[in-house]
Design a protein around this motif. Structure first.
Motif, short mmCIF file in Angstrom:
data_model
loop_
_atom_site.label_atom_id
_atom_site.label_comp_id
_atom_site.label_asym_id
_atom_site.label_seq_id
_atom_site.Cartn_x
_atom_site.Cartn_y
_atom_site.Cartn_z
N SER A 107 0.82 -1.21 0.00
CA SER A 107 0.00 0.00 0.00
C SER A 107 0.86 1.27 0.00
N PRO A 108 0.44 2.29 -0.76
CA PRO A 108 1.15 3.58 -0.70
C PRO A 108 0.99 4.30 0.63
N ALA A 109 0.03 3.85 1.45
CA ALA A 109 -0.22 4.54 2.72
C ALA A 109 0.72 4.09 3.83
N LEU A 110 1.51 3.07 3.62
CA LEU A 110 2.36 2.55 4.69
C LEU A 110 3.49 3.53 5.02
N THR A 112 7.11 4.40 6.03
CA THR A 112 8.37 3.71 5.80
C THR A 112 9.09 3.38 7.11
N ASN A 113 9.09 4.29 8.06
CA ASN A 113 9.85 4.09 9.29
C ASN A 113 9.22 3.05 10.22
N LEU A 114 7.92 2.82 10.08
CA LEU A 114 7.24 1.92 11.01
C LEU A 114 6.80 0.61 10.37
N SER A 115 6.85 0.51 9.06
CA SER A 115 6.29 -0.65 8.36
C SER A 115 7.39 -1.45 7.66
N HIS A 116 7.15 -2.73 7.52
CA HIS A 116 8.05 -3.62 6.78
C HIS A 116 7.37 -4.97 6.59
N ILE A 117 7.99 -5.81 5.76
CA ILE A 117 7.49 -7.17 5.53
C ILE A 117 8.57 -8.15 5.97
N LYS A 118 8.20 -9.05 6.87
CA LYS A 118 9.16 -10.04 7.36
C LYS A 118 8.99 -11.36 6.61
N VAL A 119 10.10 -11.99 6.30
CA VAL A 119 10.13 -13.32 5.72
C VAL A 119 10.58 -14.28 6.83
N LEU A 120 9.70 -15.19 7.19
CA LEU A 120 9.99 -16.11 8.29
C LEU A 120 10.00 -17.55 7.79
N VAL A 121 10.97 -18.30 8.21
CA VAL A 121 11.06 -19.73 7.93
C VAL A 121 11.02 -20.45 9.26
N ASN A 122 9.98 -21.22 9.48
CA ASN A 122 9.80 -21.94 10.74
C ASN A 122 9.86 -20.98 11.93
N GLU A 123 9.15 -19.85 11.77
CA GLU A 123 9.00 -18.82 12.80
C GLU A 123 10.30 -18.08 13.10
N ASN A 132 9.42 1.17 0.81
CA ASN A 132 9.78 2.53 0.44
C ASN A 132 8.60 3.23 -0.22
N THR A 133 8.42 4.47 0.09
CA THR A 133 7.32 5.24 -0.47
C THR A 133 7.44 5.37 -1.97
N GLN A 134 8.66 5.45 -2.50
CA GLN A 134 8.86 5.65 -3.93
C GLN A 134 8.35 4.46 -4.76
N GLN A 135 8.35 3.26 -4.21
CA GLN A 135 7.94 2.07 -4.96
C GLN A 135 6.57 1.55 -4.52
N ALA A 136 5.88 2.27 -3.68
CA ALA A 136 4.60 1.81 -3.16
C ALA A 136 3.58 1.68 -4.28
N GLY A 137 2.78 0.63 -4.22
CA GLY A 137 1.73 0.40 -5.19
C GLY A 137 2.19 -0.22 -6.49
N GLU A 138 3.48 -0.47 -6.65
CA GLU A 138 4.01 -1.04 -7.88
C GLU A 138 4.20 -2.55 -7.73
N SER A 176 -6.27 0.63 4.26
CA SER A 176 -5.00 1.02 3.63
C SER A 176 -3.84 0.16 4.07
N LEU A 177 -4.07 -0.74 5.03
CA LEU A 177 -3.00 -1.62 5.52
C LEU A 177 -3.05 -2.93 4.74
N TRP A 178 -2.28 -2.98 3.66
CA TRP A 178 -2.31 -4.21 2.85
C TRP A 178 -0.97 -4.41 2.14
N ALA A 179 -0.74 -5.66 1.84
CA ALA A 179 0.36 -6.07 0.95
C ALA A 179 -0.07 -7.37 0.28
N ASN A 180 0.27 -7.51 -0.98
CA ASN A 180 -0.07 -8.70 -1.76
C ASN A 180 1.20 -9.43 -2.18
#
Length: 772
Positions: A107-110, A112-123, A132-138, A176-180
């Protein structure tokens, strides 16, 4: 005498019928040096995760999220949205490198300083992706390296969105809190082989490993051109591995007198003839099974199934198929295999029992019936149905559903939604703690139950049979209505749980078995009518004259499909050729043909709705007017009636077809023809039967397959298989023949009028006599 259950691995059903066997083993302590000239493997007991990989045999496995079960893109919602896929690693491989090729957007509304996506393997956190705001929504792509130390045998890869859109009080479920995460994202594993001992106790590994989600490709090698007995034993093996492979599907390339250059294979040996090139066989002193190393591939294994003749080979194959978990050592000589209880119709281990209600706990692991959180995953219950259930004028299949959930604090719109095969069925409300509509009994139970516990709720409903193909899935989804409390008050608590009780039931015991045939959809989805008996004891496969490796491969693949459907090996199938077909009148026939090598194509030409002879091709088709006339009772309902049109042409394309028709040998028995104008075309049939998208188009009475194009040309219903009660059959028959129903009604009215007329006339005469 050792009693064992038939071994399976993650088939659609957990419940399996006992194999009822007695298995006696002898001679398991044969040295490895006597079995093969290959180098001795690493000693037993080596930890696969710590074993040093060989310098050769390193492979790269690339698997998309869709192949791992994510049918749709992963949706991450809210301040803490999580979704992911499961993956596993074969027991004979160790991961040396892992990369994730991620396709995603956010989402473009996220912030940058407080949001991120974590990749977890077996927790455990494997990587963190900034937003980053510059690449949001792409639509973005990123390659992530995963430390191999995080990966074990069974793994869970999760993507977690930590999302915030404001520094002030925020709505944790704001839109507005989403990621696909695209389900075309790819997990790439670099694996190295791990040496394993030659031990039958490891079966079915390494020939089949339930950790491997890829389709099974297992060559079957014959030491000489196989006869009927060898093919029957090989069919037992392919159907067993097909049952183990389950949803993955399985193919069995055939070899004669030679081994595949690399990998694992099953070797069928009958008699004391020449062994496949490069393989040293042990002395055959009876039904024997053994595991040896591949002489040309230090990482490959060979499963030897041996006997001094076809009868002993069949015993060895049967011992593996129903008693492999009792075997041990590099070699075992089988002295006895006894099946103590014969199979019954419709008792396939994968199918719902038709003599009692079946509990959900028999169909799925108990842990899969529990979910948590405000956006829980579906609760899925997979099951197989016999395709000939007859539910005419009935509500459908009854389900007794029992479920528990965290009660809602206040009345809202929360529901338990019930779907079947992604089609909505019904919705059940989730009640609040003090639900106004609760009855006196519910309030009493709430009072007397221990604090914090609630009795399960119960709901009975019916699933319409037309919504249920042979392989179906019942899906239950807890939907929670989140009530807005106001600014800085919307804090969802992680205390929401839901479950479906394992003693919930589904019941098909009240349905007769009756189906209009031919029906290739029933064949493609459920192997019907051959799978009516789980061991295929009422079925025969008619091979062409002078078959080659393509015909053998097609036969083995078809037996694998039957095993996948039933969950049981084809121990009773008969293999014959055209000149022996007169002795098979009491069986359903599966006929294989390629080119002009099947004499039955000419012998039964009038019954077959299509023909492929080299470049010459013809297809018979019906028309709407003919079907309309037959509906009104003017047309023929017999087993053979004229088609209205026929198209014939010549072309050099490779075509294959699957055709169904009533057996010319006996009414009520069925024939399914699998044919191609060239031997290589038989592989197209197997591709269609193993591809879920192509399988949807296999229906009617004739299906033509040209590569990825599948067309059903004729959909005639010529005869019926099964039995109905006399009254139900009469009602059903009259419903299909309205003209006859009208004639019977008129005849009944005339008969009643005549009886009343004669009765009244007699009474009138009696009165006249009294007055006279």
């Amino acid at each position: 005498m050792i009693s064992k259950r038939h071994p399976t691995a993650r088939l659609p059903r957990k419940r399996m019928l006992p194999a009822m066997l007695a298995l006696v083993l002898a001679g398991t302590a044969v040295p490895v040096s006597q079995l093969s000239a290959a180098p001795a493997p690493v000693a037993a007991g080596v930890d696969a995760a710590a074993a040093a990989p060989q310098s050769d045999g390193v492979r790269v496995h690339r698997t998309s999220f869709k192949d791992l079960g994510a049918l749709f893109p992963l949706q991450l919602r809210g301040v803490d949205g999580t979704s992911g896929v499961a993956f596993s690693v074969r027991g004979d491989e160790v991961v040396t490198g892992a990369r994730l090729k991620l396709n995603y957007s956010y989402s473009p509304a996220l912030l940058t300083n407080l949001s991120h996506i974590k990749v977890l393997v077996n927790e455990q956190v494997a990587a963190t992706i900034p937003v980053n705001t510059q690449q949001a929504g792409e639509n973005l792509q990123r390659e992530i390296t995963i430390p191999p130390r995080l990966i074990t045998e069974f793994n869970r890869l999760n993507l977690q969105l930590i999302g915030h859109y404001t520094m002030e009080c925020e709505d944790p479920l704001h839109s507005s809190l989403w990621a696909n995460i695209g389900n075309d994202s790819v997990l790439e594993l670099t694996v190295a082989p791990v040496a394993q001992t030659n031990d039958l106790a490891l079966l079915p590994q390494p020939f089949f490993d339930r950790r491997d989600v890829r389709p099974l490709d297992l060559p079957i090698v014959f030491n000489a051109a196989p006869n009927a007995g060898m093919l029957q034993a090989a069919g037992t093996m392919s159907s067993w591995f097909g049952a183990l492979a389950g949803f993955r599907g399985a193919k069995f390339p055939s070899f004669i007198g030679e081994l595949p250059p690399r990998g694992n294979a099953v070797v069928m040996v009958a008699g004391r003839g020449q062994a496949p090139a490069g393989l040293a066989l042990p002395e055959i002193q009876g039904p024997t099974v053994a595991v040896v190393s591949h002489p040309a591939d230090r990482n490959g294994k060979l499963l030897l199934v041996m006997g001094r003749d076809e009868a002993e080979l069949a015993v060895a194959a049967k011992a593996l198929a129903i008693g492999s978990s009792a075997l041990s050592g590099p070699l075992a000589r089988i002295t006895e295999v006894t099946e103590l209880k014969p199979r019954k119709p419709y008792d396939a281990p994968n199918w719902l029992a038709n003599d009692r209600p079946v509990k959900f706990g028999e169909l799925v692991e108990a842990q899969a019936l529990n979910v948590s959180g405000y956006s829980p995953d579906l609760i899925r219950v997979n099951f197989f149905l016999p395709p000939d259930l007859f539910a005419w004028r009935q509500k459908g299949i009854p389900v007794d559903l029992r479920y528990r959930y965290t009660p809602r604090p206040n009345a809202d719109k929360s529901t338990l939604n019930i779907n079947v095969n992604q089609q909505f069925l019904r919705s059940l409300p989730l009640h609040a703690v003090n639900h106004e509509e609760s009855g006196a009994l519910d309030r009493l139970l709430t009072t007397v139950m221990p604090k914090g516990e609630m009795a399960p709720e119960r709901e009975s409903f019916h699933i319409p049979l037309f919504k249920l193909p042979a392989q179906s899935q019942l899906q239950m989804h807890y939907y929670y209505d989140v009530v807005k409390q106001g600014a800085c008050k919307d804090v969802p608590l992680d205390n929401v749980r839901g479950s479906v009780e394992a003693d919930s039931t589904i019941d098909i015991s009240g349905f007769p078995h009756f189906i209009a045939m031919p029906d290739l959809a029933a064949f493609g989805n459920a192997g019907f009518p051959f799978t009516r008996m789980a061991d295929l004891s009422e079925s025969a496969v008619v091979m062409p004259d002078k078959p080659g490796v393509q015909e053998y491969t097609a036969y083995l693949g078809l037996m694998g499909v039957m095993g996948r459907v039933t969950g049981y090996p084809a121990l009773g199938v008969t293999v014959a050729q055209a000149q022996q077909v007169d002795r098979l009148a009491d069986k359903d026939l599966l006929v294989i043909a390629s080119g002009g090598n099947q004499p039955l194509l000419k012998q039964w030409a009038s019954a077959i709705p299509a023909a492929l002879q080299g470049d010459a091709k013809s297809f018979q088709m019906s028309d709407f007017a003919n079907r309309l006339l037959r509906w009104w009772g003017f047309g023929q309902e017999s087993s053979v009636h004229a088609r209205r049109n026929q198209v014939a042409f010549s072309s050099n394309s490779t075509d294959a077809l699957v055709a169904g028709f009533e057996s010319p040998l006996r009414s009520g028995r069925s024939v399914v023809l699998v044919a191609s104008n060239q031997p290589a075309g038989l592989g197209q049939v197997m591709d269609a039967l193993l591809d879920a998208e192509l399988l949807k188009h296999v229906q009617g009475s004739t299906t033509v397959i040209r590569g990825k194009q599948v067309d059903s040309l004729v959909a005639e219903k010529n005869y019926h298989v099964g039995q109905l009660g006399p009254l139900l059959y009469a009602q059903w028959f009259l419903s299909r023949n309205p003209l006859l129903l009208i004639l019977l009604g008129v005849s009944a009215a005339v008969l009643i009028a005549i009886i009343m007329y004669l009765s009244l006339r007699a009474r009138a005469r009696a009165r006249l006599k009294q007055k006279g």
